[in-house]
Design a protein around this motif. Structure first.
Motif, PDB file in Angstrom:
ATOM      1  N   GLN A  19      16.782 -88.335 -97.528  1.00 37.32           N
ATOM      2  CA  GLN A  19      17.885 -87.107 -97.162  1.00 37.32           C
ATOM      3  C   GLN A  19      17.496 -85.728 -97.975  1.00 37.32           C
ATOM      4  O   GLN A  19      17.805 -85.209 -98.785  1.00 37.32           O
ATOM      5  CB  GLN A  19      19.159 -87.387 -97.665  1.00 37.32           C
ATOM      6  CG  GLN A  19      19.809 -88.665 -97.073  1.00 37.32           C
ATOM      7  CD  GLN A  19      20.063 -88.396 -95.787  1.00 37.32           C
ATOM      8  OE1 GLN A  19      20.447 -87.453 -95.294  1.00 37.32           O
ATOM      9  NE2 GLN A  19      19.447 -89.460 -94.786  1.00 37.32           N
ATOM     10  N   ARG A  26      12.391 -76.519 -94.142  1.00 33.77           N
ATOM     11  CA  ARG A  26      13.013 -75.406 -94.618  1.00 33.77           C
ATOM     12  C   ARG A  26      12.677 -73.976 -94.288  1.00 33.77           C
ATOM     13  O   ARG A  26      13.368 -73.133 -94.235  1.00 33.77           O
ATOM     14  CB  ARG A  26      12.843 -75.452 -96.230  1.00 33.77           C
ATOM     15  CG  ARG A  26      13.757 -74.617 -97.024  1.00 33.77           C
ATOM     16  CD  ARG A  26      13.718 -74.933 -98.611  1.00 33.77           C
ATOM     17  NE  ARG A  26      13.614 -76.352 -98.885  1.00 33.77           N
ATOM     18  CZ  ARG A  26      14.557 -77.398 -99.001  1.00 33.77           C
ATOM     19  NH1 ARG A  26      15.659 -76.949 -98.789  1.00 33.77           N
ATOM     20  NH2 ARG A  26      14.376 -78.600 -99.440  1.00 33.77           N
ATOM     21  N   MET A  63      23.785 -76.284 -91.095  1.00 34.16           N
ATOM     22  CA  MET A  63      23.317 -76.271 -92.618  1.00 34.16           C
ATOM     23  C   MET A  63      24.322 -76.958 -93.368  1.00 34.16           C
ATOM     24  O   MET A  63      24.135 -77.460 -94.232  1.00 34.16           O
ATOM     25  CB  MET A  63      23.014 -74.717 -92.973  1.00 34.16           C
ATOM     26  CG  MET A  63      21.952 -74.373 -92.472  1.00 34.16           C
ATOM     27  SD  MET A  63      21.401 -72.899 -93.068  1.00 34.16           S
ATOM     28  CE  MET A  63      22.671 -71.664 -93.072  1.00 34.16           C
ATOM     29  N   ALA A  67      23.955 -80.435 -95.581  1.00 30.40           N
ATOM     30  CA  ALA A  67      24.266 -80.379 -96.818  1.00 30.40           C
ATOM     31  C   ALA A  67      25.333 -81.619 -97.400  1.00 30.40           C
ATOM     32  O   ALA A  67      25.096 -82.188 -98.218  1.00 30.40           O
ATOM     33  CB  ALA A  67      24.569 -79.005 -97.525  1.00 30.40           C
ATOM     34  N   VAL A  72      21.569 -83.236 -98.003  1.00 31.38           N
ATOM     35  CA  VAL A  72      20.374 -82.255 -97.778  1.00 31.38           C
ATOM     36  C   VAL A  72      20.239 -81.393 -99.001  1.00 31.38           C
ATOM     37  O   VAL A  72      21.604 -80.417 -98.944  1.00 31.38           O
ATOM     38  CB  VAL A  72      19.955 -81.805 -96.644  1.00 31.38           C
ATOM     39  CG1 VAL A  72      18.834 -80.628 -96.719  1.00 31.38           C
ATOM     40  CG2 VAL A  72      19.722 -82.784 -95.645  1.00 31.38           C
ATOM     41  N   GLU A  73      19.617 -80.972 -99.757  1.00 31.89           N
ATOM     42  CA  GLU A  73      19.608 -79.846-100.868  1.00 31.89           C
ATOM     43  C   GLU A  73      18.797 -78.682-100.048  1.00 31.89           C
ATOM     44  O   GLU A  73      17.845 -78.598 -99.383  1.00 31.89           O
ATOM     45  CB  GLU A  73      18.740 -80.251-102.085  1.00 31.89           C
ATOM     46  CG  GLU A  73      18.808 -79.227-103.030  1.00 31.89           C
ATOM     47  CD  GLU A  73      18.173 -79.393-104.324  1.00 31.89           C
ATOM     48  OE1 GLU A  73      17.572 -78.718-105.168  1.00 31.89           O
ATOM     49  OE2 GLU A  73      17.939 -80.728-104.609  1.00 31.89           O
ATOM     50  N   LEU A  74      19.879 -77.629-100.009  1.00 34.57           N
ATOM     51  CA  LEU A  74      19.342 -76.259 -99.362  1.00 34.57           C
ATOM     52  C   LEU A  74      18.814 -75.485-100.433  1.00 34.57           C
ATOM     53  O   LEU A  74      19.301 -75.516-101.645  1.00 34.57           O
ATOM     54  CB  LEU A  74      20.853 -75.748 -98.790  1.00 34.57           C
ATOM     55  CG  LEU A  74      21.166 -76.630 -97.495  1.00 34.57           C
ATOM     56  CD1 LEU A  74      22.623 -75.829 -97.051  1.00 34.57           C
ATOM     57  CD2 LEU A  74      20.182 -76.885 -96.442  1.00 34.57           C
ATOM     58  N   GLN A  78      20.361 -70.309 -98.785  1.00 35.24           N
ATOM     59  CA  GLN A  78      21.109 -71.110 -97.523  1.00 35.24           C
ATOM     60  C   GLN A  78      22.557 -71.475 -97.902  1.00 35.24           C
ATOM     61  O   GLN A  78      23.411 -71.641 -97.251  1.00 35.24           O
ATOM     62  CB  GLN A  78      20.170 -72.275 -97.007  1.00 35.24           C
ATOM     63  CG  GLN A  78      18.921 -72.066 -96.418  1.00 35.24           C
ATOM     64  CD  GLN A  78      17.825 -72.896 -96.482  1.00 35.24           C
ATOM     65  OE1 GLN A  78      17.933 -74.155 -97.143  1.00 35.24           O
ATOM     66  NE2 GLN A  78      16.873 -72.685 -95.510  1.00 35.24           N
ATOM     67  N   ARG A  79      22.830 -72.217 -99.411  1.00 34.55           N
ATOM     68  CA  ARG A  79      23.954 -72.497 -99.691  1.00 34.55           C
ATOM     69  C   ARG A  79      24.897 -71.233 -99.772  1.00 34.55           C
ATOM     70  O   ARG A  79      26.003 -71.662 -99.561  1.00 34.55           O
ATOM     71  CB  ARG A  79      23.708 -73.118-101.106  1.00 34.55           C
ATOM     72  CG  ARG A  79      23.096 -74.361-101.300  1.00 34.55           C
ATOM     73  CD  ARG A  79      23.323 -75.031-102.525  1.00 34.55           C
ATOM     74  NE  ARG A  79      22.781 -74.280-103.707  1.00 34.55           N
ATOM     75  CZ  ARG A  79      21.786 -73.991-104.367  1.00 34.55           C
ATOM     76  NH1 ARG A  79      20.679 -74.554-103.712  1.00 34.55           N
ATOM     77  NH2 ARG A  79      21.328 -72.972-105.222  1.00 34.55           N
TER      78      ARG A  79
END
Length: 111
Positions: A19, A26, A63, A67, A72-74, A78-79
């Motif tokens: 994940q 990215r 996105m 997440a 998934v680490e954005l 993006q976050r």
């Protein structure tokens, strides 16, 4: 279909996948965001940018799903976009974000 939507489909299809996003993935999402923001910024009014703002909403949804559903680490940017555009279905939110894009305010500026 956006590249981010294609990434999401791959995550959905392969639940055994680790994940995380590769650096290339990215960069694909960041490039897609940058192109979308450039297109929106070139519009004269929020009304003329409406189809693009809706498309940006689809990108935000992809996105957010990556997440929150897939862990998934954005990136920080993006976050922030996921958080700030969560209610893109509300016209006032779209107009507010349009102004932020026009003013190149983080996270709505092109990197």
């Amino acid at each position: 279909m956006t590249k981010s939507s294609e990434l999401l489909q791959r995550f959905e299809a392969d639940s055994s996948r680790w994940q995380f996003l590769s650096n290339d993935e990215r960069h694909i999402m960041d490039g897609e965001l940058d192109e979308m923001l450039k297109s929106i910024a070139s519009c004269d009014t929020a009304e003329s940018a409406e189809p693009l703002l809706q498309e940006l909403g689809c990108l935000q949804e992809a996105m957010a799903t990556l997440a929150f559903k897939h862990g998934v680490e954005l990136s920080h940017r993006q976050r922030e976009i996921v958080r700030e555009y969560d209610r893109f279905d509300v016209q006032d939110v779209r107009r507010h974000v349009f102004q932020k894009i026009k003013n190149a305010e983080f996270p709505w500026c092109v990197e």
